[in-house]
Design a protein around this motif. Structure first.
Motif, PDB file in Angstrom:
ATOM      1  N   HIS A 287     -11.918  60.231  69.522  1.00 34.20           N
ATOM      2  CA  HIS A 287     -10.505  59.950  69.288  1.00 34.20           C
ATOM      3  C   HIS A 287      -9.794  61.229  68.855  1.00 34.20           C
ATOM      4  CE1 HIS A 287     -11.309  55.733  69.654  1.00 34.20           C
ATOM      5  NE2 HIS A 287     -12.130  55.719  68.626  1.00 34.20           N
ATOM      6  N   THR A 327      -8.711  60.158  75.465  1.00 31.63           N
ATOM      7  CA  THR A 327      -7.483  59.903  76.227  1.00 31.63           C
ATOM      8  C   THR A 327      -7.331  60.870  77.390  1.00 31.63           C
ATOM      9  OG1 THR A 327      -6.325  61.278  74.605  1.00 31.63           O
ATOM     10  CG2 THR A 327      -6.204  58.895  74.302  1.00 31.63           C
ATOM     11  N   PRO A 331      -8.663  57.588  80.118  1.00 32.77           N
ATOM     12  CA  PRO A 331      -7.509  56.887  79.538  1.00 32.77           C
ATOM     13  C   PRO A 331      -7.631  55.367  79.583  1.00 32.77           C
ATOM     14  CG  PRO A 331      -6.947  57.896  81.656  1.00 32.77           C
ATOM     15  CD  PRO A 331      -8.278  58.433  81.259  1.00 32.77           C
ATOM     16  N   SER A 334      -9.788  54.356  76.746  1.00 33.67           N
ATOM     17  CA  SER A 334      -9.006  54.503  75.518  1.00 33.67           C
ATOM     18  C   SER A 334      -8.042  53.333  75.339  1.00 33.67           C
ATOM     19  CB  SER A 334      -8.231  55.823  75.556  1.00 33.67           C
ATOM     20  OG  SER A 334      -7.440  55.980  74.401  1.00 33.67           O
ATOM     21  N   ALA A 335      -7.431  52.894  76.441  1.00 34.68           N
ATOM     22  CA  ALA A 335      -6.499  51.766  76.363  1.00 34.68           C
ATOM     23  C   ALA A 335      -7.221  50.487  75.946  1.00 34.68           C
ATOM     24  CB  ALA A 335      -5.811  51.573  77.712  1.00 34.68           C
ATOM     25  N   SER A 338      -7.875  50.453  72.322  1.00 31.69           N
ATOM     26  CA  SER A 338      -6.664  50.200  71.535  1.00 31.69           C
ATOM     27  C   SER A 338      -6.357  48.716  71.385  1.00 31.69           C
ATOM     28  CB  SER A 338      -5.466  50.906  72.176  1.00 31.69           C
ATOM     29  OG  SER A 338      -5.134  50.310  73.422  1.00 31.69           O
TER      30      SER A 338
END
Length: 497
Positions: A287, A327, A331, A334-335, A338
Motif C-alpha cells: 500500500h 495501485t 489497480p 487494489s480496488a 478497498s
C-alpha cells in the motif's frame, strides 16, 4: 443403562471393528469393498467422521479407519479440513450422486417389498430372513420436505453441468459460487484452475458486483485452501502482467501490505536498505498513499517509488532497491482491497497480495500475523512452482522479526518445504524517547542520533532472515553468521542518507 444393553452395545461395536479389519485385509471381497462405498455415502451425507459413525451405528475409530481405507483405495484425501470443518474434495463431489444412488438402491433392496408371482398373478409371502449379525446400515438420505418447485440435488447437478458448458463469464462465476456456497453437504473447494478462472472473471470486469461480494465472502467464510489461493494468485499475477517467478534470480521480493489500523514504526525498511547495501536487489511492494505513514518513511529513506513494473525493473538495476505501490501495477486488486470498509472483515485478497511477486523475483520474504496462514502461503507458493521462500510468523503482515519471542520460519528451499524455529533473546525493554515524532525517531535510529537496543535488535534480526534467504543459509550456524553480517552492515551504513 442396564448391563445387558451395555453388553450388546459393546458387542456390536466389536463386531463393527471386526468388519473394518476384514475390509482392510488383503484380498478383501467385493462385498466388503461395497461397505467402503456405504461408508463414503455416510461421510458425504454427514460431513464428519463422528456423524457418519453414528449414522452407521459404529464407533468413531472404526469410521476413521474406513476413511483411511477410502483414501488409500482412491488415492485421494476425500475430505479437506478447513476452518469451517471437513469439506469434500473435487473427486468426492464427482462421485457423490453415484454413491448416493447406489446406497438408495441398496436400501430399496433391503426393504423386503412383497414379491409377485408373475405367472399366477398372486402375491407370495415375503421370504423369511434370518437375523443378520449386523443391522443394515441406515442408507436412506435425510428426510427432505419437498416444496413445490424445489430443486432436488439431481436437478442442481444438471444445472451446474449446463452452466459449466456455457461460455458466459457470469454463468461460469455463478457455478463457482454455487460450488463453494452449497452448504455442508453440497459444497466443495475449488480446484486451482477453477479458482483461477473464477477470479479472472472478477479481475477482467466481467462479473456482476453482487457476484464479486458473494464470491469473496463465501471463500473467506468457508476458509480458503492452499489450492484455491494458488489459483487466485495465478489469476492476479497474469492480470497485472507479473514476470515469471525466477526470472530475476538476483532479486528479493518483500511484500509490505500493512494494515491501516497499525501505526507501528516500519523498522523492516531499514533492514531492506541493509540487504540492498549487501548487494542484493530488493523490491518492496504494498500500500502507498494515504494509508499510515509508510509512504513518508519510504520517501525519507530515499527508496525510489515506481509507477510500473517496467520502471521498477529499471530502477533495481540502477539503485538496487525500489518500492512499487499495488495501485501502480495491480489497480483492480487494489480496488478490491478497498472494499474492506463495506464488510469490516478481510477477504482472500489480503492473502493473495503477499504472493503477487510482480518482478518474478527468485526469492520472497513474507510475514503474516495470523498463525493459521503461514503454512497455507508456503503450500500455495509450492503449488505455483516457487523454489526459495521464507515466511515469518510476525505481529504484522510484513516480514519484520520480533527477536524477543521464538519465531517459526516456514521455508521453501529448492522447492522443498520445512519449518525452523529460532529461539528468542532477552528483551532489553523500551527506551525513553526524546521529543521526536514517530517518523523522526525512526530516521534518527538510522542516523545514529538515538540509541534504542530493542529497535536495533529488530532491524538486525530482520536483516539476518533476509540475508539467510538470499545467500542460501540454513538455520543454526547460517542464521548466526547472517546475524553477524547484519551487524557489520549496520556499522557501515551511510548515516547521511
Amino acid at each position: 443403562m442396564p448391563a445387558r444393553c451395555r453388553f450388546r452395545t459393546n458387542e456390536r461395536k466389536q463386531i463393527q471393528e471386526l468388519v473394518v479389519e476384514t475390509v482392510e485385509a488383503p484380498g478383501a471381497s467385493g462385498l466388503n469393498r461395497l461397505r467402503l462405498l456405504v461408508a463414503l455415502d455416510a461421510l458425504l451425507m454427514e460431513g464428519s467422521v463422528g456423524g457418519a459413525a453414528r449414522r452407521m451405528g459404529m464407533g468413531t475409530p472404526a469410521m476413521s479407519r474406513l476413511l483411511a481405507q477410502l483414501r488409500s483405495f482412491y488415492g485421494d484425501p476425500i475430505f479437506i479440513r478447513t476452518g469451517q470443518g471437513m469439506v469434500p474434495t473435487a473427486f468426492a463431489e464427482s462421485v457423490r450422486v453415484r454413491v448416493r444412488a447406489l446406497a438408495a438402491e441398496a436400501e430399496a433392496l433391503l426393504e423386503g417389498v412383497p414379491q409377485v408371482d408373475m405367472a399366477a398373478g398372486a402375491r407370495r409371502p415375503p421370504v423369511e430372513r434370518s437375523q443378520a449379525i449386523l443391522p443394515a446400515p441406515p442408507l436412506a438420505s435425510r428426510p427432505v420436505l419437498k416444496l413445490e418447485d424445489q430443486p432436488m440435488p439431481e436437478d442442481i447437478a444438471r444445472k451446474l453441468a449446463l452452466i459449466s458448458e456455457s461460455t458466459d463469464p457470469r454463468r461460469k462465476l455463478a457455478r463457482a459460487i454455487a460450488l463453494i456456497g452449497g452448504g455442508a453437504a453440497g459444497s466443495r473447494p475449488l480446484g486451482q484452475e477453477e479458482a483461477e478462472e473464477a477470479f479472472s472473471i472478477v479481475l477482467e470486469g466481467q462479473a456482476d458486483p453482487i457476484q464479486i461480494g458473494a464470491f469473496l465472502t463465501l471463500l473467506q467464510h468457508r476458509g480458503l485452501t492452499a489450492v484455491e489461493l494458488a489459483g487466485l494468485v495465478s489469476a492476479a499475477r497474469r492480470h497485472c502482467g507479473a514476470l515469471p517467478v525466477g526470472m530475476r534470480h538476483d532479486t528479493l521480493d518483500w511484500p509490505a501490505y500493512l494494515s491501516p489500523k497499525l501505526c507501528l514504526a516500519p523498522w523492516f525498511l531499514h533492514s531492506a536498505r541493509l540487504v540492498a547495501q549487501a548487494g542484493h536487489k530488493v523490491l518492496l511492494h504494498g500500500h502507498h498513499g494515504s494509508i499510515g505513514w509508510l509512504n513518508q518513511a519510504v520517501t525519507v529513506a530515499g527508496i525510489p517509488v515506481c509507477a510500473s513494473i517496467r520502471q521498477a525493473d529499471a530502477t533495481l538495476e540502477e539503485r538496487g532497491i525500489a518500492f512499487l505501490p499495488v495501485t501502480a501495477f495491480a489497480p483492480q486488486v487494489s480496488a478490491l482491497l478497498s472494499l474492506y470498509p463495506l464488510f469490516e472483515l478481510r477477504s482472500p485478497l489480503h492473502k493473495v497480495v503477499h504472493l503477487l511477486n510482480p518482478l518474478g523475483a527468485a526469492r520472497s520474504l513474507l510475514g503474516v500475523s495470523n498463525p493459521s496462514y503461514p503454512a497455507q502461503h508456503r503450500d500455495a507458493a509450492q503449488l505455483l512452482g516457487w523454489r526459495d521462500f521464507s515466511l515469518l510468523g510476525t505481529r504484522r503482515d510484513v516480514a519484520q522479526a520480533t527477536p524477543f519471542r521464538s519465531t517459526l520460519v516456514h521455508r521453501l528451499k529448492d522447492g522443498m518445504s520445512s519449518e525452523e524455529a529460532v529461539a528468542s533473546r532477552p528483551d532489553p525493554g523500551g527506551e525513553a524517547r526524546p521529543a521526536l515524532s514517530s517518523l523522526e525517531y525512526w530516521q534518527a535510529l538510522w542516523k545514529g542520533q538515538v540509541r534504542d537496543e530493542r529497535a536495533h535488535a529488530i532491524v538486525l534480526a530482520t536483516t539476518a532472515f533476509a540475508l539467510q534467504l538470499c545467500e542460501g543459509g540454513s538455520h543454526g550456524e547460517g542464521y548466526s553468521q547472517a546475524l553477524a553480517k547484519a551487524g557489520e552492515l549496520w556499522a557501515l551504513r551511510p548515516v547521511s542518507k
